[in-house]
Design a protein around this motif. Structure first.
Motif, short mmCIF file in Angstrom:
data_model
loop_
_atom_site.label_atom_id
_atom_site.label_comp_id
_atom_site.label_asym_id
_atom_site.label_seq_id
_atom_site.Cartn_x
_atom_site.Cartn_y
_atom_site.Cartn_z
N VAL A 1 48.09 43.66 36.58
CA VAL A 1 47.37 43.93 35.28
C VAL A 1 48.30 44.26 34.05
CG1 VAL A 1 45.60 45.38 36.59
CG2 VAL A 1 47.93 46.38 36.07
N ARG B 1 44.18 39.60 33.79
CA ARG B 1 43.08 40.18 33.56
C ARG B 1 42.83 41.31 32.32
NH1 ARG B 1 43.52 43.25 39.09
NH2 ARG B 1 42.21 44.90 37.93
N GLY C 1 40.57 41.94 27.38
CA GLY C 1 40.48 42.68 28.69
C GLY C 1 41.08 44.19 28.05
N SER D 1 42.13 48.42 39.98
CA SER D 1 42.02 48.37 38.56
C SER D 1 43.30 48.88 37.64
CB SER D 1 40.78 49.62 38.41
OG SER D 1 41.68 50.84 38.57
#
Length: 263
Positions: A22, A56, A106, A256
């Motif tokens: 991430v 992402r 994102g 996440s």
């Protein structure tokens, strides 16, 4: 994985961050990013820098797991390192001798806000979101940069609630230049960079210095002031108490940005 620089057009450098999953950057990652931006700005042939990311999302802040490992060992080296590293990266973007265009997709959280808040222009994809979940992660900071993206009272509400704003909302406030479909993000950022790069290079550098010189807020000093409270939270144990709940909240999906990294 890491920070890379490419030259797609004459006068333009694209600096790309890629730290799966991430883009939560470790200490060295912030320093590497700062070095890449400074090197690009020092290149007399360059007229514009595009700051982009793979994966992402644009940026999920710092690598909280690195902080937790260091804290578990009884040290503060990672905390000191990441605070200095973030300050270096944010400062490098702001002080870059040529304009910096941020291409955001994102999530753009925490340290990501520090980067784009100090950029000269922002192009964002339609699904992009911007926020400072600091209070959920046992940290403080980057209100300096969020205040450059939204009005004062909205900045405070976003900061206190850890909510995010959409690219369309930021465009309505005038801080995002253009919102485009994800597939067209890099092209839109390069289009703006090419338009900038058509100007005289020497005059662009003078313009950047002049605009920074009339900025009403000293972003270097104000951010370092904020970081002092981050250290206070850590020394008092408040940060550890909050950080120990990291990834444990109900409804936090595995993998996440909230689970993998923090601002």
């Amino acid at each position: 994985m890491g920070v890379s620089t490419s030259r797609p057009d004459h006068g333009i450098a694209v600096i790309t961050v890629d730290f799966p999953p991430v883009n939560a950057l470790p200490v060295q990652g912030w320093y590497d990013l700062a070095d890449a931006v400074r090197a690009a700005g020092h290149d007399p042939d360059l007229r514009c820098v595009v700051l982009a990311a793979e994966g992402r999302g644009f940026n999920a802040g710092v690598d909280i797991k690195e902080l937790q490992r260091d804290a578990a060992a009884g040290g503060h080296d990672a905390l000191i390192g990441v605070n200095r590293g973030c300050a270096e990266a944010f400062s490098a973007v702001y002080a870059c001798e040529v304009p910096v265009v941020a291409a955001v997709h994102g999530f753009c959280l925490g340290g990501g806000i520090g980067l784009v808040g100090n950029a000269d222009a922002i192009v964002a994809s339609e699904e992009a979101t911007f926020g400072l979940p600091e209070l959920d992660r046992g940290a403080l900071g980057a209100a300096t940069h969020l205040a450059r993206l939204v009005p004062q009272h909205l900045m405070r509400a976003l900061y206190y609630t850890s909510r995010t704003a959409t690219a369309a909302e930021l465009q309505a406030h005038g801080s995002v230049w253009k919102v485009v479909p994800r597939a067209g993000l890099r092209r839109a950022a390069l289009d703006l960079a090419r338009e900038i790069a058509r100007k005289d290079g020497s005059l662009l550098r003078l313009a950047k210095a002049a605009i920074n010189g009339i900025d009403p807020v000293d972003v270097h000093r104000s951010y370092r002031f904020e970081q002092g409270f981050t250290f206070e939270a850590n020394l008092s144990g408040v940060a550890d108490r909050v950080r120990d709940t990291f990834g444990a909240r109900a409804g936090t999906p595995a993998g996440s940005p909230a689970e993998e990294g923090r601002p």
